[in-house]
Design a protein around this motif. Structure first.
Motif, PDB file in Angstrom:
ATOM      1  N   PHE A 212       0.831  -1.202   0.000  1.00  0.00           N
ATOM      2  CA  PHE A 212       0.000   0.000   0.000  1.00  0.00           C
ATOM      3  C   PHE A 212       0.866   1.254   0.000  1.00  0.00           C
ATOM      4  N   GLY A 213       2.065   1.131   0.581  1.00  0.00           N
ATOM      5  CA  GLY A 213       3.015   2.246   0.510  1.00  0.00           C
ATOM      6  C   GLY A 213       3.334   2.582  -0.933  1.00  0.00           C
ATOM      7  N   GLY A 214       3.448   1.543  -1.777  1.00  0.00           N
ATOM      8  CA  GLY A 214       3.717   1.771  -3.198  1.00  0.00           C
ATOM      9  C   GLY A 214       2.665   2.648  -3.843  1.00  0.00           C
ATOM     10  N   VAL A 215       1.400   2.428  -3.483  1.00  0.00           N
ATOM     11  CA  VAL A 215       0.295   3.222  -4.026  1.00  0.00           C
ATOM     12  C   VAL A 215       0.427   4.686  -3.612  1.00  0.00           C
ATOM     13  N   LEU A 301      -5.244  -1.861  -8.764  1.00  0.00           N
ATOM     14  CA  LEU A 301      -4.255  -2.870  -8.358  1.00  0.00           C
ATOM     15  C   LEU A 301      -3.894  -2.729  -6.883  1.00  0.00           C
ATOM     16  N   GLY A 302      -3.813  -1.489  -6.401  1.00  0.00           N
ATOM     17  CA  GLY A 302      -3.493  -1.261  -4.991  1.00  0.00           C
ATOM     18  C   GLY A 302      -4.552  -1.835  -4.075  1.00  0.00           C
ATOM     19  N   PHE A 303      -5.821  -1.585  -4.394  1.00  0.00           N
ATOM     20  CA  PHE A 303      -6.891  -2.059  -3.520  1.00  0.00           C
ATOM     21  C   PHE A 303      -7.261  -3.517  -3.775  1.00  0.00           C
ATOM     22  N   ALA A 304      -6.799  -4.090  -4.877  1.00  0.00           N
ATOM     23  CA  ALA A 304      -6.996  -5.528  -5.088  1.00  0.00           C
ATOM     24  C   ALA A 304      -6.213  -6.340  -4.065  1.00  0.00           C
ATOM     25  N   THR A 305      -5.204  -5.704  -3.434  1.00  0.00           N
ATOM     26  CA  THR A 305      -4.399  -6.407  -2.426  1.00  0.00           C
ATOM     27  C   THR A 305      -5.043  -6.366  -1.037  1.00  0.00           C
ATOM     28  N   LEU A 363       8.799  -0.332  -3.643  1.00  0.00           N
ATOM     29  CA  LEU A 363       8.065  -0.821  -2.467  1.00  0.00           C
ATOM     30  C   LEU A 363       7.145  -1.982  -2.843  1.00  0.00           C
ATOM     31  N   ALA A 364       6.412  -1.838  -3.958  1.00  0.00           N
ATOM     32  CA  ALA A 364       5.497  -2.899  -4.400  1.00  0.00           C
ATOM     33  C   ALA A 364       6.281  -4.164  -4.770  1.00  0.00           C
TER      34      ALA A 364
END
Length: 402
Positions: A212-215, A301-305, A363-364
């Motif tokens: 989530f940091g990547g987002v 993609l961020g919230f799919a995690t 990060l991702a």
């Protein structure tokens, strides 16, 4: 899906709105209180830190009451904090109001995730968690732009008053629709804390921070990136954030659906694709259309995690999942704070407004590496258990050597 999930989603909508709407209202708040924009920015930082601290604190305090009652108490705290922000006579009082509201955030999503998962059949747990988080994602599409618009035209105090009213609706819904769930017998604080000795729980939380940091490495600096690099007008940033929010809604629902079928493959695909898209954003940020599409993809993609990571923590901390679940929500906010800080460092170092995208991609990618490590450890432990089981005849105890 049970109606109780709707009540949880409404609470999540209010919480999501109050967390993010302040970013669009900072100039108005700063002007009214006569403080600088960086000082007003403490309303964002204070909230994020309140979530990190409040998640475990409020969950521990809630171990003595039923989950339904704790959810109601948390919504009461949320309402009180937003009302205090709405009527604050000075900046310091508004900051206190923000921190009070933030204390409810982590524990609400943590306990709410456990309740949502218990309301449905085992094969629908991630989907139920996703349904609750839909409130948070929809807040970014509807609540935040609408709250910003109201705040800019009618006054920011009205926005916080409306958010408090949303809290009342959520509280009423929880009281009426969420069934009474007694605390699991024999689960005490030491059982909840024991979950943190599990390497898989810690790995899932580290994936949450990094993924989530990547987002947020990219999204925190979306305004200067889009206006200076892509050439968008200042007023377009709101609609770009709506695109990001729409991506979040879609990604959250897809992540919940597929996490119930194949959790780890879902994480591999979403984290790998997120790292790739964030790296590409350094190029697509130079084109308006490509940038808009990329922003929606980052949200998706961020919230799919989120559902798979939250379910992963619940599964690995089985028996006493509440504290671990809440701390994982704090981990999302820790990721936000960490990535915003790192993104600021690379901009300040002169690498340009697109540089935070490289930070996000790194990060991702690190989160993806941890996902493979987690799966490898699980396979090793599974193989070891199989060997032990096959070496021990049924009903015969293994000898104990002193």
């Amino acid at each position: 899906m049970p109606l109780a999930l709707l009540a949880l989603a409404i609470g999540a909508f209010g919480i999501g709105t109050t967390e993010f709407v302040i970013m669009g209202l900072l100039p108005q708040v700063a002007g009214d209180f006569g403080v600088s924009i960086p000082t007003a920015g403490l309303l964002v930082t204070g909230y994020a830190l309140g979530v990190v601290v409040g998640a475990p604190l409020m969950t521990v305090l809630g171990t003595k009451v039923s989950r339904k009652r704790m959810l109601m108490l948390l919504m009461g705290l949320f309402i009180a904090g937003n009302l205090l922000s709405a009527v604050a006579p000075v900046f310091a009082i508004m900051l206190i109001g923000r921190v009070i509201a933030s204390l409810a955030h982590g524990a609400f999503f943590g306990i709410g995730s456990v309740v949502a998962a218990e309301l449905v059949a085992p094969h629908k747990k991630a989907g139920a968690i996703a349904m609750m988080f839909t409130g948070l994602t929809v807040a970014n599409v509807v609540g935040v732009p609408l709250g910003t618009l109201i705040g800019q035209h009618v006054g920011w105090r009205v926005t916080f008053g409306i958010v408090a009213a949303l809290g009342v609706v959520g509280l009423t819904g929880i009281a009426k629709l969420v069934p009474e769930m007694p605390r699991p017998e024999g689960v005490h604080l030491r059982h909840e804390l024991a979950a943190f000795k599990n390497a898989q729980v810690l790995l899932a939380m580290a994936m949450t921070v990094l993924g989530f940091g990547g987002v947020f490495a990219a999204i925190t600096y979306i305004a200067p990136m889009m206006t200076h690099i892509a050439g968008f007008a200042d007023g377009s940033v709101t609609w770009l954030l709506v695109l990001f929010g729409l991506g979040m809604v879609g990604g959250n629902l897809v992540g919940g659906r597929f996490a119930d079928r194949a959790l780890m493959p879902m994480l591999y695909v979403s984290l790998g694709a997120l790292a790739l898209v964030l790296a590409l954003f350094t190029l697509t940020a130079h084109s308006k259309i490509a940038a808009a599409v990329t922003i929606a993809l980052i949200g998706a993609l961020g919230f799919a995690t989120v559902p798979p990571l939250q379910k992963r923590v619940l599964d690995q901390a089985h028996g006493a999942p509440t504290l671990a679940s809440a701390v994982n929500i704090g981990a999302f906010n820790l990721g936000n704070a960490l990535s915003a800080w790192l993104g600021g460092i690379v901009i300040a170092a002169g690498f340009g407004y697109t540089a935070p995208n490289w930070v996000g991609a790194a990060l991702a990618a690190a989160a993806l590496v941890l996902a493979f490590l987690s799966a490898a450890l699980e396979r090793r432990d599974g193989a070891r258990s199989t060997v032990i089981a096959s070496a021990t005849p049924t009903g015969q105890q293994t000898p104990v050597h002193h």
